[in-house]
Design an enzyme around this catalytic site. Sequence first.
Site, PDB file in Angstrom:
ATOM      1  N   TYR A   5       1.188  -3.866  12.377  1.00  0.00           N
ATOM      2  CA  TYR A   5       1.163  -2.464  11.950  1.00  0.00           C
ATOM      3  C   TYR A   5       2.005  -1.581  12.869  1.00  0.00           C
ATOM      4  CZ  TYR A   5      -2.288  -3.795   8.489  1.00  0.00           C
ATOM      5  OH  TYR A   5      -2.899  -4.379   7.414  1.00  0.00           O
ATOM      6  N   ASN A  41     -10.157  -2.953   2.596  1.00  0.00           N
ATOM      7  CA  ASN A  41      -9.870  -2.954   1.156  1.00  0.00           C
ATOM      8  C   ASN A  41     -11.155  -2.691   0.380  1.00  0.00           C
ATOM      9  OD1 ASN A  41      -7.119  -3.460   1.275  1.00  0.00           O
ATOM     10  ND2 ASN A  41      -7.310  -5.668   1.009  1.00  0.00           N
ATOM     11  N   HIS A 101       0.826  -1.219   0.000  1.00  0.00           N
ATOM     12  CA  HIS A 101       0.000   0.000   0.000  1.00  0.00           C
ATOM     13  C   HIS A 101       0.856   1.262   0.000  1.00  0.00           C
ATOM     14  CE1 HIS A 101      -3.826  -2.145   0.855  1.00  0.00           C
ATOM     15  NE2 HIS A 101      -3.057  -2.973   1.517  1.00  0.00           N
TER      16      HIS A 101
HETATM   17 FE1  HDE Z   1      -2.225  -4.732   5.645  1.00  0.00          FE
HETATM   18  N1  HDE Z   1      -0.437  -3.881   6.071  1.00  0.00           N
HETATM   19  N2  HDE Z   1      -1.500  -6.529   6.241  1.00  0.00           N
HETATM   20  N3  HDE Z   1      -3.934  -5.662   5.069  1.00  0.00           N
HETATM   21  N4  HDE Z   1      -2.940  -2.995   5.007  1.00  0.00           N
HETATM   22  C1  HDE Z   1      -0.120  -2.594   5.883  1.00  0.00           C
HETATM   23  O1  HDE Z   1       1.016  -1.244   7.440  1.00  0.00           O
HETATM   24  C2  HDE Z   1      -0.379  -6.713   6.965  1.00  0.00           C
HETATM   25  C3  HDE Z   1      -4.244  -6.973   5.177  1.00  0.00           C
HETATM   26  C4  HDE Z   1      -4.198  -2.740   4.564  1.00  0.00           C
HETATM   27  O2  HDE Z   1      -3.177   3.546   4.003  1.00  0.00           O
HETATM   28  C5  HDE Z   1       1.219  -2.224   6.451  1.00  0.00           C
HETATM   29  O3  HDE Z   1       1.600   0.894   7.902  1.00  0.00           O
HETATM   30  C6  HDE Z   1      -0.257  -8.086   7.375  1.00  0.00           C
HETATM   31  C7  HDE Z   1      -5.637  -7.212   4.937  1.00  0.00           C
HETATM   32  C8  HDE Z   1      -4.312  -1.359   4.141  1.00  0.00           C
HETATM   33  O4  HDE Z   1      -1.508   3.387   5.407  1.00  0.00           O
HETATM   34  C9  HDE Z   1       1.702  -3.533   7.080  1.00  0.00           C
HETATM   35  C10 HDE Z   1      -1.367  -8.713   6.864  1.00  0.00           C
HETATM   36  C11 HDE Z   1      -6.164  -5.986   4.656  1.00  0.00           C
HETATM   37  C12 HDE Z   1      -3.052  -0.806   4.366  1.00  0.00           C
HETATM   38  C13 HDE Z   1       0.552  -4.469   6.791  1.00  0.00           C
HETATM   39  C14 HDE Z   1      -2.135  -7.735   6.166  1.00  0.00           C
HETATM   40  C15 HDE Z   1      -5.096  -5.021   4.739  1.00  0.00           C
HETATM   41  C16 HDE Z   1      -2.231  -1.860   4.907  1.00  0.00           C
HETATM   42  C17 HDE Z   1       2.172  -1.581   5.474  1.00  0.00           C
HETATM   43  C18 HDE Z   1      -1.745 -10.182   6.968  1.00  0.00           C
HETATM   44  C19 HDE Z   1      -7.615  -5.658   4.297  1.00  0.00           C
HETATM   45  C20 HDE Z   1      -2.608   0.607   4.070  1.00  0.00           C
HETATM   46  C21 HDE Z   1       2.524  -0.237   6.054  1.00  0.00           C
HETATM   47  C22 HDE Z   1      -1.758 -10.701   8.240  1.00  0.00           C
HETATM   48  C23 HDE Z   1      -8.528  -5.918   5.375  1.00  0.00           C
HETATM   49  C24 HDE Z   1      -2.918   1.538   5.194  1.00  0.00           C
HETATM   50  C25 HDE Z   1       1.683  -0.089   7.207  1.00  0.00           C
HETATM   51  C26 HDE Z   1      -2.499   2.951   4.843  1.00  0.00           C
HETATM   52  C27 HDE Z   1      -0.903  -1.687   5.289  1.00  0.00           C
HETATM   53  C28 HDE Z   1       0.560  -5.732   7.217  1.00  0.00           C
HETATM   54  C29 HDE Z   1      -3.328  -8.056   5.451  1.00  0.00           C
HETATM   55  C30 HDE Z   1      -5.319  -3.641   4.493  1.00  0.00           C
HETATM   56  C31 HDE Z   1       3.034  -4.020   6.636  1.00  0.00           C
HETATM   57  C32 HDE Z   1       0.884  -8.668   8.173  1.00  0.00           C
HETATM   58  C33 HDE Z   1      -6.366  -8.555   5.011  1.00  0.00           C
HETATM   59  C34 HDE Z   1      -5.542  -0.663   3.569  1.00  0.00           C
HETATM   60  O5  HDE Z   1       1.894  -3.428   8.449  1.00  0.00           O
END
Ligand code: HDE
Length: 692
Positions: free
Chosen positions: A367, A153, A85
């Site tokens: 996060y 999402n 993202h």
């Molecule tokens: Fe994320 N995800 N994600 N994700 N995610 C990040 O956080 C992570 C997942 C989502 O506009 C990171 O600050 C793991 C699902 C959005 O700043 C990170 C897993 C969904 C955004 C991270 C998931 C999301 C992130 C990258 C699996 C939908 C952007 C930088 C366990 C429900 C937020 C940060 C923004 C961002 C980790 C799965 C949505 C790396 C470990 C499922 C919208 O921490």
Amino acid sequence: MSTAAPRPSPASASPSTEIRGAGGELHQRCGGSHPALTTNQGTPVADDQNSLRPSPRGPGLLEDFILREKITHFDHERIPERIVHARGSGAHGTFTLTKSLAKYTRAAVLTEVGKTTPVFARFSTVAGGAGSDVRGFAMKFYTTQGNWDLVGNNMPVFFIQDAIKFPDLIHAVKMEPDRGFPQAASAHDTFWDFISLTPESMHTIMWAMSDRALPRSLHDIEGFGVHTFRLVDTEGASTFVKFHWRPKRGVHSTLWDEAVKRAGADPDSQRRALFESIQAGDYPEWDLAVQLFTEAQAEGFAFDPLDATKLVPEELVPLEVIGHMVLDRWPDNFFAETEQVAFCPANVVPGIDFSNDPLLQGRLPSYLDTQLLRLGGPNFHQIPINAPKCPFANHQRDGHMQMQVPKGRVAYEPSSLDRGGPREAAEGFASAAVPADDGVKGRVRPERFADHYSQARLFYRSQTTYEQAHIAAALVFELSKVETPHVRAAIVGHLRNIDEDLATRVAGGLGLESLPDAPRPAAPVVDYPPSPALRTIGNGKPTLHGRRIGVLVAEGSDGDTLDAVRQAVESAGGRIVVVAPKLGGVTLADGARRTADGQLAGTPSVAFDAIALVLSSDGARSLTREAAAVDFVRDAFGHLKAIGFDAGAQPLLTAAGVPIGPGVVSVGDLPAFLASAMTRQWDREKQVRTLP
Ligand code: HDE
């Protein structure tokens, strides 16, 4: 300029530039009256044009603290980008509750009807650029009980069931590590290889290959909390909840070819559209809806609601709209706000709690960890965009970039020395009273997680025939980029478990000689009744609000027709963009000059929802020799957009091979043109491309 009180400037009062030769130095300076430029220590700077040298042609001097401070700060301007993202656009707004959930939760944001809560939204692409991708839909609510982040999402399901697979998924979808591409799109061989070995991803693959991955703009997407959460009442009893954001104007997408061309012509189109609609006061709005169900109800579902690869069909649990969100303020500074905003699904408030969804459970620690790295230390909650707007106090201390100056000798709790210090509050966060399962510890998934195809089938079979064709075409496009034959075949094998016709179409599009074997499903595939709510075609609202109509003009165009089109479009809520071969404009039939908003070569029709050709016959004939003009019309036709034309435009229509027919209408009949401009001409599709 970041200082609070500007100082009087030593610069000259004249706004012009002047040549000064003070101290032997000769260069041009700007005049005018400004506050003094200072270093970060507040020292006024007399010369910001020249570094310090021992002689006019001598080397730089290390003592030049002004140069060193400026360059060092510059060198540190970038922070690590988000691992996923990374590209996103943010906006401020408000959420207003219209229906109380007091029966289910004690969260003030969900119980105080009429209450307006400030929010910050960030929309992002997971892996790639502005083209086809899942979009992030992250919301921060600055509630009176602390910040609540709903980090979702634009699709209600996810690729994997367990967080332990997330690094693999992301490594597979990002650029291949040896060659360093593709950079702005999802990878091919590696991504589809991983997917072919991960059948639980099939449902999300259907969504990701659908038109949902090609949103027309960021305000045309739905948002989903994805996981099942819990609402917790004052007694600690909880109810399962799923969150949905519904755009007020419905979901609208582009066509694949259009998205590809638009990403090249204007890679910022999505950010620009959000910016422009907010600047124009045409604020994007969404309803917030919930699906509520008890644990007992969930037991009766054919799937497990703790499995993030499954959705809860609306036909099973209807959506209730409880409020709406409007985005009405663009950030003052992209870096300070959109880049530094830190969302975290673990940020909940009293009355909202987590479920045991193993994907959500894995996200909760992730996060904060990534933000410690990305934002450089544990005090990022003090950055204005992240700070709660309600009072907050505790005894956490020190660390990098501490901005607060805590007073007194007490940094612990409880204490009798500081009687005014913060203590636990009865109304504070308490976890839902959920009895633990009596299962056995181990690395296992619940049995009901095993069905990977039924909901993929539900999604595919719920689509209109056009949307089904788009899914098949998108799969053919993507798999045609996969160089490894066995990976292509393995995916087609999975498709057979979803829908035999889909598999046959994709196999045909790839030129496979026979259908590969389907893998044996781990659980029987069941047929759900189709869910029309899952379509996009027919679910969008026919409107011109927020729509852009490109009007092509050339020498000799008729000014009255141009004005009539403008008036009709604007009174229906749309916007006109006048496109001409030169930005300086054209001379109209009556000799008047009219400037253009966009130059033809740089403003292709992919930038618009519909086009109108207001041309004299001479003007149209001269444009037949301009490839950009022919493409303008041909692409609008191929992208199923309405084309309005006046009598003079015929030569250009002919050159572009566009026949008069549905959606290609005379601007003499403006109501007919406006009606076709509100939607795409889906029936035209079989005329313009061969779909698998
Ligand atoms: Fe994320 N995800 N994600 N994700 N995610 C990040 O956080 C992570 C997942 C989502 O506009 C990171 O600050 C793991 C699902 C959005 O700043 C990170 C897993 C969904 C955004 C991270 C998931 C999301 C992130 C990258 C699996 C939908 C952007 C930088 C366990 C429900 C937020 C940060 C923004 C961002 C980790 C799965 C949505 C790396 C470990 C499922 C919208 O921490």
